[in-house]
Design a protein around this motif. Structure first.
Motif, PDB file in Angstrom:
ATOM      1  N   VAL A 129      62.776  -3.477 104.130  1.00 56.46           N
ATOM      2  CA  VAL A 129      62.930  -2.069 103.775  1.00 56.46           C
ATOM      3  C   VAL A 129      64.010  -1.479 104.688  1.00 56.46           C
ATOM      4  O   VAL A 129      64.082  -1.814 105.871  1.00 56.46           O
ATOM      5  CB  VAL A 129      61.606  -1.284 103.956  1.00 56.46           C
ATOM      6  CG1 VAL A 129      61.809   0.216 103.712  1.00 56.46           C
ATOM      7  CG2 VAL A 129      60.518  -1.824 103.019  1.00 56.46           C
ATOM      8  N   ILE A 130      64.868  -0.632 104.108  1.00 63.14           N
ATOM      9  CA  ILE A 130      65.916   0.028 104.891  1.00 63.14           C
ATOM     10  C   ILE A 130      65.638   1.528 104.906  1.00 63.14           C
ATOM     11  O   ILE A 130      65.260   2.095 103.896  1.00 63.14           O
ATOM     12  CB  ILE A 130      67.307  -0.230 104.261  1.00 63.14           C
ATOM     13  CG1 ILE A 130      67.672  -1.720 104.329  1.00 63.14           C
ATOM     14  CG2 ILE A 130      68.381   0.604 104.959  1.00 63.14           C
ATOM     15  CD1 ILE A 130      68.939  -2.072 103.551  1.00 63.14           C
ATOM     16  N   ALA A 131      65.841   2.164 106.063  1.00 66.09           N
ATOM     17  CA  ALA A 131      65.739   3.620 106.148  1.00 66.09           C
ATOM     18  C   ALA A 131      67.121   4.186 106.483  1.00 66.09           C
ATOM     19  O   ALA A 131      67.738   3.791 107.475  1.00 66.09           O
ATOM     20  CB  ALA A 131      64.723   4.026 107.215  1.00 66.09           C
ATOM     21  N   ALA A 132      67.596   5.092 105.638  1.00 70.68           N
ATOM     22  CA  ALA A 132      68.929   5.678 105.822  1.00 70.68           C
ATOM     23  C   ALA A 132      68.837   6.834 106.814  1.00 70.68           C
ATOM     24  O   ALA A 132      68.824   8.009 106.445  1.00 70.68           O
ATOM     25  CB  ALA A 132      69.492   6.142 104.478  1.00 70.68           C
ATOM     26  N   GLY A 133      68.786   6.489 108.087  1.00 75.04           N
ATOM     27  CA  GLY A 133      68.487   7.467 109.138  1.00 75.04           C
ATOM     28  C   GLY A 133      69.636   8.364 109.554  1.00 75.04           C
ATOM     29  O   GLY A 133      69.449   9.281 110.358  1.00 75.04           O
ATOM     30  N   ASP A 134      70.838   8.112 109.009  1.00 81.12           N
ATOM     31  CA  ASP A 134      71.948   9.023 109.311  1.00 81.12           C
ATOM     32  C   ASP A 134      71.928  10.123 108.259  1.00 81.12           C
ATOM     33  O   ASP A 134      72.785  10.185 107.382  1.00 81.12           O
ATOM     34  CB  ASP A 134      73.270   8.256 109.282  1.00 81.12           C
ATOM     35  CG  ASP A 134      74.432   9.109 109.803  1.00 81.12           C
ATOM     36  OD1 ASP A 134      74.195  10.301 110.118  1.00 81.12           O
ATOM     37  OD2 ASP A 134      75.550   8.581 109.898  1.00 81.12           O
ATOM     38  N   THR A 135      70.923  10.989 108.354  1.00 83.02           N
ATOM     39  CA  THR A 135      70.660  11.939 107.263  1.00 83.02           C
ATOM     40  C   THR A 135      71.721  13.031 107.137  1.00 83.02           C
ATOM     41  O   THR A 135      71.760  13.738 106.145  1.00 83.02           O
ATOM     42  CB  THR A 135      69.287  12.625 107.457  1.00 83.02           C
ATOM     43  OG1 THR A 135      69.315  13.315 108.708  1.00 83.02           O
ATOM     44  CG2 THR A 135      68.150  11.624 107.454  1.00 83.02           C
TER      45      THR A 135
END
Ligand code: GDP
Length: 298
Positions: A129-135
């Motif tokens: 799973v990837i989280a796109a943390g550079d929101t």
């Protein structure tokens, strides 16, 4: 063909140009050592490491006659010796999910590297799973979604400008619920306001630790090899912002001379988990110290 094509032979070519033939013998005197130092510095190795490498080569050999081929071999040995301890793939743990926090300045290749890693782990049968943390960067989130599609891995996103820590928490919840093997969390790379970035990274770590006190299990710093000696500064900076556990060096296919990897290994001893050798999904290779040393010395 090695992934280091390009930088390769950088030292060798220079040595070769000056000495014409590999069997020509040269006295290992101050002049010769200075020439070697200059070559190493020109390859982005930095002064400290270049001096150490030449000093080690000179030890017990000063004043002796060596062929250019022998000098190259000694250089390659010395470089491989420095690089061997850091050539380590990303360690995989049985922990589910293993949390990998990915940090680095914008443009270093974080998004691309996450996509490539996701694809490799998926191919190895891991659930990712990837989280796109550079929101804050809409473009970064979109890019990551494209990479997620390519790799066949879900990418969790949040509304633009929302709290990356809350996204990380949600991603952790989902990864746990789904029994994912790996959760990769992208992060912002704005160094303009370091205090903010430090707080942002610290908060991500704080919230994911509510779910797993040992997370993140790895903090990967992505570095662009074409920035040369600047990569050393980035390690210094990011080690203050986060608990960096390993490196990925990108863009080694480009104009990078490669010597900076030796300087990084010599100075920090952080594992180099992989190298980026292109913009495509398969362009991520394990770091091979012998191949690298042979390529660098030509
Ligand atoms: P981020 O801002 O750190 O997420 O960086 P990106 O992943 O968006 O990468 C920035 C640029 O570098 C993009 O154009 C990528 O295609 C390129 N890039 C990333 N890794 C590599 C690599 O290993 N080799 C080459 N040639 N380009 C790369």
């Amino acid at each position: 063909d090695t992934p280091y094509e390009g930088k390769v032979g950088f030292l060798g070519r220079m040595l070769g140009r000056k000495q014409a033939q590999p069997e020509i013998r040269r006295t290992l005197d101050d002049d010769m050592l200075e020439q070697l130092e200059e070559l190493l510095i020109a390859s982005d190795m930095g002064v400290d490491t270049a001096l150490r490498v030449t000093a080690n080569i000179a030890e017990g050999r000063f004043g002796k006659k060596l062929s250019v081929r022998e000098i190259k071999e000694l250089l390659a040995q010395e470089i491989a010796r420095i690089m061997e301890p850091v050539a380590r793939p990303l360690p995989l743990y049985p922990t589910k999910p293993q949390v990998v926090l990915v940090v680095g300045v914008n443009g270093s290749g974080k998004t691309t590297t996450i996509g490539k890693l996701a694809s490799q782990f998926r191919a190895a049968g891991k659930k990712v799973v990837i989280a796109a943390g550079d929101t804050f960067r809409a473009a970064a989130v979109e890019q990551l979604q494209v990479w997620g599609e390519r790799a066949g891995v879900p990418v969790m996103t949040a509304a633009q400008g929302s709290d990356p820590a809350s996204l990380a928490f949600d991603a952790m919840t989902r990864a746990q619920a789904e029994g994912a093997d790996l959760l990769m969390i992208d992060t912002a790379g704005r160094l303009q306001n370091r205090a903010d970035l430090m707080e942002e990274l610290a908060k991500i770590v704080r919230v994911i630790r509510k779910k797993d006190p040992n997370a993140p299990h790895n903090t990967l710093l992505v570095l662009d090899a074409t920035t040369g000696q600047n990569a050393l500064n980035q390690v210094e900076i990011f080690r203050k912002l986060a608990d960096v556990s390993g490196l990925v060096m990108t863009k080694l296919d480009g104009t990078a001379k490669g010597g900076v990897l030796v300087a990084l290994a010599d100075k920090f001893g952080l594992p180099i988990h992989a190298i980026g050798v292109g913009e495509q999904i398969d362009d991520l290779a394990p770091f091979d110290p012998e191949e690298f040393a042979a390529a660098l010395t030509g």
